[in-house]
Design a protein around this motif. Structure first.
Motif: not given
Ligand code: NAI
Length: 706
Positions: A623, A687, A697
């Motif tokens: 992230d 998610l 992703w």
């Protein structure tokens, strides 16, 4: 004309020459070309024999792994192989270099096999979670017997030409030019009027394949490949050779092959295989940026890491200058280097002449001016910012313009190191793993100022010295060690909660980790971790139980393997772990001081408490953009930390568990232990909310502008 496959003929002998660079994989185009050539050969009455050869450094090195994800290709292989086998004139495979997987299975369908003295043969499938499903499980036992076939399939290691001859895998070793030798061999067959000799027409003696024989091999498969099924499936396929006709056997093999391909084991292993190629790619790097030259290297610090890095360069044929601060430490470093090469000689990896060649590539010095011509300079001195900045200042003074300036720091801020020189664009973190000459992983740390060309050069350097690079941005611990933090934290805490070190390590090893984390502490030196924690105390959470088990052992003078006692006890010169009541009472005392109650844990809790923080941190790293992709994180942990490849690495494993299950698990521990260490990563929550996976992703980002 197929550009990959050429058909030539000479005096009644057809030669099929395949040239499919870089490593002659059996792509669809190669198969089509060979099929076409075989049709022509079959239609030509004047031909008396056929030779199949490959150009380049190897014979066929296997199936095209890109085809694994598509529809099954077994039928295509089977049909082509039966075309080879069905030829009415003798068909000879002439092999050099490596013949791997499908490349070797192809030769089993040829009538004769000959090879150069240095040729090697290997069926690596079971290590990828699949079986040799292009006829290998049916033809190999018919050719060399079920015992030898299973040995080769389960070992999944290269067999050399001499051994292959002994096994009957090949008919002859050809000294000298293979092309010439193969033609001579063909002429001899013609002269003898030898016809085709089809492996499929041979049979396996059912008396060899007894129930005891099978259970012995199953036990062996479980020992060699715990938690995995591919080897067991291969045994099942080989077993069929004793009771099924060849044709039935092939269909049975196909069924089993398709089943194995669908297992998590196969998907995980193949995922890591691809992830290791993908990790070499740098998103957003303009394609026209060429790497700088890496003809010569310099390494500062001849200690554990510097010596290993120097060996890695010498192994790749690159001259390297190794510098240390005193003659004494330099000599010590060089003697360790010498001893490392010597042990390679002892193990038959290289010969004495090769050792001498490699040693000659490494020059010791005390003078920075000897770095003036180096293209790549890597610092591996003690872990101190002040020292590293000073070393970089000295490097800058002598390094030629454009030389890459690498630091092997594991905990220091690469940007701060870069700021100590006037050319921060040339500075990059090159985080090797110990032993640096053995471990494949190289974390390449991109600083704020690092130039694109420096990154390109670092990735190219990794290729040249045969490392698996993963790009990371600057953060404490980079990718691997940052994920290690919570994993080790929980393992240590579990020992304070009364679990024996062996219990914790066994759970982790049963999961598939190459070595339990507490044994890793002992191996790396308990003092090493304690010192890192002391230096960085301000970074860690205000938790009195945090990393206390190792601190307690350290305070009691237990440093790990180096002094024979850590979490375990060791006999001198032996790495076998022995349980040690003394260690356990030290841990129990510290637990009592900290008010930690002893508890009984299930294996499930032990595993989850160690792994979930690791997975959670990986998702945070993703992230934050520290790692380019989830699959890069998988590479770091499989190539550098002994995470089982057959589980696909931690991010693949998180998807296997299911992100909702992972999130629920982490939340459960948060409710029990509080939020300090158990806050779910925001991306994990996102998610799960969106019903996406980590693979999604990656997919969504592939090809997207960065
Ligand atoms: P080490 O203590 O084995 O070696 C350090 C070497 O640097 C010694 O030979 C020392 O004499 C030399 N040195 C010290 N000051 C110097 C100077 N001013 N000029 C030239 N040489 C000097 O340490 P190790 O384990 O090799 O670590 C080196 C670096 O690699 C550290 O930054 C460490 O954090 C990092 N690292 C270590 C790993 C490991 O497992 N040991 C793994 C990855 C990174």
């Amino acid at each position: 004309m197929n550009p990959i496959v050429q058909l030539q003929q000479q005096d009644g002998v057809a030669v099929i020459l395949v040239d499919n660079p870089p490593v002659n994989t059996i792509t669809a185009a190669a198969r089509a070309g060979m099929s076409e050539a075989l049709d022509k050969i079959a239609a030509d009455e004047t031909l008396r024999a056929v030779v199949l050869r490959c150009a380049g450094n190897n014979f066929f090195t296997g199936a095209d792994i890109n085809e694994f994800s598509g529809p099954p290709k077994e039928a295509a292989y089977r049909d082509l192989w039966s075309k080879f086998e069905g030829l009415k004139i003798p068909m000879i495979a002439a092999m050099h270099g490596s013949s791997i997987g499908g490349g070797l299975e192809l030769t089993l369908a040829c009538h004769y096999r000959i090879a150069t003295p240095t040729a090697k043969f290997m069926l690596p499938e079971v290590t990828l979670g699949i079986i040799p499903g292009a006829g290998g499980t049916q033809r190999l036992p018919r050719l060399i017997g079920p015992q030898n076939a299973l040995r080769m399939i389960l070992d999944a290691k290269p067999v050399d030409a001499a051994k292959a001859l002994e096994l009957g895998l090949i008919d002859e070793i050809i000294e000298g030019d293979l092309a010439v030798g193969a033609l001579e061999f063909a002429r001899r067959l013609i002269a003898k009027r030898a016809g085709p000799r089809r492996t499929s027409e041979r049979s396996v003696d059912p008396r060899e394949v007894t129930p005891e024989f099978i259970s012995r091999w199953q036990a062996e498969a479980r020992r060699m490949y715990p938690n995995r099924t591919a080897a067991l499936t291969a045994i099942e396929a080989v077993q069929a050779t004793a009771r099924m006709s060849f044709t039935e056997g092939l269909l049975f093999e196909e069924k089993l092959a398709n089943q194995t391909k669908a297992t998590t084991e196969a998907r995980g292993s193949i995922h890591v295989f691809f992830a290791e190629r993908e990790s070499r790619k740098v998103d957003g790097l303009p394609a026209d940026i060429a790497p700088r030259s890496i003809g010569g290297a310099g390494v500062v610090g001849a200690g554990t890491m510097g010596g290993g890095i120097a060996i890695a360069f010498a192994n790749a044929g690159i001259p390297v200058t190794l510098l240390d601060v005193t003659q004494e430490s330099l000599s010590r470093g060089l003697s360790v280097v010498d001893a490392t090469f010597e042990s390679m000689v002892k193990r038959g990896r290289i010969d004495a002449a090769e050792k001498a060649r490699r040693m000659k590539l490494i020059t010791g010095t005390l003078d920075y001016r000897d770095f003036a011509a180096s293209d790549v300079l890597i610092e591996a001195v003690f872990e101190s910012m002040e020292l590293k900045r000073r070393v970089f200042g000295q490097l800058e003074a002598v390094a030629k313009p454009g030389a890459l300036l690498g630091t092997n720091t594991s905990t220091l801020d690469v940007d701060e190191i870069a700021a100590s020189v006037g050319r921060p664009q040339d500075v990059v973190g090159l985080h090797f793993f110990s032993p640096a000459n053995v471990m494949p992983l190289l974390e390449v740390i991109r600083g704020k100022a690092t130039a694109n060309q420096t990154i390109r050069t670092a990735m190219e350097l990794a290729r040249v010295i045969r490392k698996t690079p993963v790009l990371a941005r600057v953060c404490y611990g980079f990718i691997g060690n940052r994920m290690m933090e919570g994993y080790a934290r929980e393992a240590l805490l579990l020992t304070l909660e009364g679990e024996a070190p062996r219990r914790v390590d066994t759970v982790l090893e049963n999961f598939g980790m190459a070595m339990g984390i507490l044994a890793v502490f002992d191996m790396a030196g308990i003092d090493v971790g304690v010192n890192v924690h002391r230096t960085n105390a301000d970074r860690y959470p205000p938790d009195p139980t945090y990393y206390q088990a190792d601190a307690a052992l350290h305070a009691a003078g237990r440093l790990g393997q180096k002094n024979g006692k850590g979490f375990y006890r060791y006999e001198k010169g032996d790495r076998t772990r022995h349980d040690d009541p003394e260690a356990q009472s030290i841990l129990a005392r510290r637990a009592a001081e900290l008010g930690i109650a002893s508890r009984v844990h299930t294996d499930k809790e032990i595993l989850e408490r160690c792994l979930y923080p690791l997975l959670n941190e990986g998702i945070r790293i993703l992230d934050e953009g520290i790692a380019q992709r989830a699959s890069d994180i998988d590479v770091v942990w499989c190539a550098g930390y002994g995470f089982p490849r057959y589980r696909g690495g931690p991010m693949f494993y998180a998807d296997t568990l299911g992100l909702p299950a992972l999130l629920a698990g982490i939340e459960g521990y948060r409710d029990r232990f509080g939020p300090m260490h158990w806050q779910p990563a925001p991306l994990l929550v996102r998610l799960v909310r969106e019903g996406r996976t980590l693979a999604d992703w990656d997919r969504e980002r592939r090809g997207a502008p960065s």
